[in-house]
Scaffold this motif. Structure first.
Motif, mmCIF file in Angstrom:
data_model
loop_
_atom_site.group_PDB
_atom_site.id
_atom_site.type_symbol
_atom_site.label_atom_id
_atom_site.label_comp_id
_atom_site.label_asym_id
_atom_site.label_seq_id
_atom_site.Cartn_x
_atom_site.Cartn_y
_atom_site.Cartn_z
ATOM 1 N N MET A 12 0.821 -1.212 0.000
ATOM 2 C CA MET A 12 0.000 0.000 0.000
ATOM 3 C C MET A 12 0.855 1.262 0.000
ATOM 4 S SD MET A 12 -3.079 -0.747 -0.410
ATOM 5 C CE MET A 12 -3.600 0.951 -0.254
ATOM 6 N N THR A 13 2.058 1.187 0.563
ATOM 7 C CA THR A 13 2.932 2.360 0.518
ATOM 8 C C THR A 13 3.286 2.700 -0.923
ATOM 9 O OG1 THR A 13 3.850 1.811 2.694
ATOM 10 C CG2 THR A 13 5.112 3.332 1.336
ATOM 11 N N THR A 14 3.516 1.671 -1.748
ATOM 12 C CA THR A 14 3.806 1.905 -3.163
ATOM 13 C C THR A 14 2.612 2.543 -3.866
ATOM 14 O OG1 THR A 14 5.306 0.004 -3.188
ATOM 15 C CG2 THR A 14 4.497 0.773 -5.312
ATOM 16 N N ILE A 15 1.412 2.073 -3.551
ATOM 17 C CA ILE A 15 0.199 2.656 -4.140
ATOM 18 C C ILE A 15 0.078 4.125 -3.748
ATOM 19 C CG2 ILE A 15 -2.325 2.560 -4.167
ATOM 20 C CD1 ILE A 15 -1.026 0.295 -5.698
ATOM 21 N N ALA B 246 15.596 3.184 7.797
ATOM 22 C CA ALA B 246 15.510 2.091 6.825
ATOM 23 C C ALA B 246 14.352 2.313 5.858
ATOM 24 C CB ALA B 246 15.346 0.754 7.554
ATOM 25 N N GLU B 247 13.223 2.814 6.365
ATOM 26 C CA GLU B 247 12.082 3.096 5.501
ATOM 27 C C GLU B 247 12.417 4.215 4.513
ATOM 28 O OE1 GLU B 247 7.858 2.722 4.383
ATOM 29 O OE2 GLU B 247 9.414 1.453 5.244
ATOM 30 N N LEU B 248 13.143 5.231 4.971
ATOM 31 C CA LEU B 248 13.517 6.346 4.099
ATOM 32 C C LEU B 248 14.487 5.898 3.007
ATOM 33 C CD1 LEU B 248 13.948 9.226 6.700
ATOM 34 C CD2 LEU B 248 12.167 9.040 4.947
ATOM 35 N N ALA B 249 15.391 4.978 3.354
ATOM 36 C CA ALA B 249 16.324 4.465 2.344
ATOM 37 C C ALA B 249 15.557 3.773 1.221
ATOM 38 C CB ALA B 249 17.319 3.508 2.995
ATOM 39 N N TRP B 250 14.552 2.980 1.605
ATOM 40 C CA TRP B 250 13.740 2.293 0.595
ATOM 41 C C TRP B 250 12.875 3.281 -0.183
ATOM 42 C CZ3 TRP B 250 8.263 1.704 0.606
ATOM 43 C CH2 TRP B 250 7.786 0.881 -0.421
ATOM 44 N N LEU B 251 12.234 4.211 0.528
ATOM 45 C CA LEU B 251 11.359 5.177 -0.139
ATOM 46 C C LEU B 251 12.123 6.042 -1.133
ATOM 47 C CD1 LEU B 251 8.904 6.552 2.590
ATOM 48 C CD2 LEU B 251 8.295 5.482 0.414
ATOM 49 N N SER B 252 13.334 6.445 -0.773
ATOM 50 C CA SER B 252 14.109 7.311 -1.679
ATOM 51 C C SER B 252 14.422 6.576 -2.978
ATOM 52 C CB SER B 252 15.395 7.776 -0.999
ATOM 53 O OG SER B 252 16.228 6.689 -0.672
ATOM 54 N N ARG B 253 14.724 5.278 -2.888
ATOM 55 C CA ARG B 253 14.984 4.499 -4.116
ATOM 56 C C ARG B 253 13.710 4.333 -4.936
ATOM 57 N NH1 ARG B 253 17.645 1.096 -0.328
ATOM 58 N NH2 ARG B 253 15.975 -0.441 -0.615
ATOM 59 N N LEU B 254 12.594 4.063 -4.257
ATOM 60 C CA LEU B 254 11.325 3.879 -4.964
ATOM 61 C C LEU B 254 10.899 5.161 -5.665
ATOM 62 C CD1 LEU B 254 8.861 2.018 -5.501
ATOM 63 C CD2 LEU B 254 7.819 3.004 -3.454
ATOM 64 N N LEU B 255 11.011 6.286 -4.994
ATOM 65 C CA LEU B 255 10.589 7.554 -5.590
ATOM 66 C C LEU B 255 11.485 7.956 -6.758
ATOM 67 C CD1 LEU B 255 9.683 9.491 -2.315
ATOM 68 C CD2 LEU B 255 8.098 8.618 -4.043
#
Length: 421
Positions: free
Chosen positions: A1-4, A322-331
């Motif tokens: 859902m975070t990706t959505i 850790a969440e920010l590291a993943w979010l930055s790559r996804l964005l």
């Protein structure tokens, strides 16, 4: 859902259209690579009653069905030039020059957005010729979540689900409450009499958990109530009904993904030290915004006991880092030009000092190595730590039950909104 949520936030800020597709009989499209046999269905005449049937195609109910459908769809998208995301395998992207199209897949529901309308139209035709799809038009109702287009952006709400939930558990005649749990509520795992039907409690908490996809204000309450799923007692049920009465009073509340072109990523983290009376573990909470649009949040009891409030805050900081590291790559895969370092706000000066000071000293020698991940990301320039006063810390909402006034104050900072009347 975070990706959505990231995809919808991107579409709102870049003024992209959002479309929804549905695949007919998705699991029947999968190809089987193993030998699988099934008992003949009743009524099918066979010459020998001991014979079994060998499957040539995937069927609903097989353990392999979802995997094989994903493989089939993935291969089809690759032939069109779409690349699978390395940060979320349910996301596919095609980028050629300035043209960008994103495809998000959840079983047989597909979300489509981008700046190339012609490519999206061609993709719909290709998927229909390959799998037979239903073009549901502009995004409106996805995975039980309503997505409304407003003058300010996109509003995600679970109004219908919440209304059905209130009716199902007979809270229609109850008075609404002003916060999810009574302020400073403490419950023991053995307090009160046992519930005669524990499954009723489990069903209610499970449905409340689904509501947290668009209701970050329920995150702590659901985390708190989930502790008692194994053996719920009467006080636990009363607390869950209190949360449901809060839902009744805020049925239409949802998340607003605004059109503000700001792509500033900021995060807040907090912890409540040794707050669990049964285990003395702390509760961590974090919240992440992209230009004022809510992307990610979490309320979770820590896995180990922290020896100080600074250590508890440091562990919370590690989780959101850790969440920010993943979010930055996804964005970045969503082609959003993010500015780093990301502002991470914490209300513990001691935790900030620990993260900034690489010197090995008495105060932190017992902390596991994975917690020092924060130092590494700070030195790499991913995050920038800053202090925020406790009275202004919205992540406080994810670590404890708050008084009504404070709950409402922080709620206004979470990007929640109501549909226009």
């Amino acid at each position: 859902m975070t990706t959505i949520r990231c995809l919808i936030a991107s579409a709102a800020k870049l003024n992209w259209d959002l479309f929804q597709l549905d695949v007919n009989n998705a699991f029947l499209h999968g190809d089987l690579h193993e030998d699988i046999y099934m008992v003949p269905p009743p009524g099918l005449p066979l010459s020998d009653p001991n014979l079994v049937l060998k499957l040539q195609k995937s069927l609903y109910g097989l353990k392999q069905a979802s995997r094989q459908w994903y493989a089939k769809l993935s291969d089809a998208l690759k032939t069109r030039g779409y690349l699978r995301s390395q940060n979320d395998h349910s996301l596919f992207t095609k980028q050629m020059g300035s043209s960008i199209v994103h495809v998000a897949v959840y079983v047989d529901d597909i979300l489509l957005t981008g700046n190339n309308l012609a490519e999206m139209t061609d993709l719909k035709a290709f998927l229909h010729s390959t799998f037979k799809i239903k073009d549901l038009g502009s995004l409106n109702y996805f995975l039980g979540i309503e997505v409304l287009k407003t003058p300010d952006g996109f509003l995600m709400t679970q109004r219908k689900f919440a209304s059905d939930l209130v009716s199902k558990f007979h809270a229609d005649q109850s008075s609404p409450t002003s916060c999810p749990l009574p302020a400073h509520l403490q419950l023991s795992s053995t307090a009160g009499s046992l519930l005669p039907d524990p499954m009723q409690y489990c069903r209610l908490v499970g449905k409340l958990n689904y509501l947290t996809h668009t209701r970050p204000d329920l995150a702590f309450a659901v985390q708190f109530l989930s502790q008692f799923m194994k053996e719920p007692h009467l006080p636990h049920w009363e607390a869950a009904m209190h949360t449901l009465c809060y839902v009744k009073g805020t049925l239409a509340q949802g998340l607003l993904f605004n059109k503000d072109p700001s792509l500033l990523l900021e995060a807040f983290c907090d912890s409540d030290w040794a707050s669990c009376p049964n285990t003395r573990r702390s509760v961590s909470g974090y919240f992440v915004l992209l230009g004022g649009s809510p992307l990610s949040w979490k309320s979770k009891k820590q896995a180990t006991v922290s020896l100080s409030s600074a250590e508890a805050e440091y562990r919370s900081m590690r989780r959101v880092t850790a969440e920010l590291a993943w979010l930055s790559r996804l964005l970045q895969e969503l082609s959003l030009p993010l500015s780093v370092p990301v502002s991470l706000k914490c209300d513990s000066q001691a935790a900030i000092y620990i993260a900034r000071n690489p010197v090995y000293h008495e105060r932190t020698k017992h902390i596991e190595l994975d917690c020092h991940y924060v130092r590494e990301k700070l030195q790499d320039g991913l995050i920038d730590l800053s202090h925020i006063s406790t009275s202004s810390q919205p992540a406080d909402l994810f670590t404890k039950s708050l008084p009504t006034a404070k709950h409402q104050q922080f709620l206004s900072k979470l990007g929640v909104s109501y549909p226009p009347t």
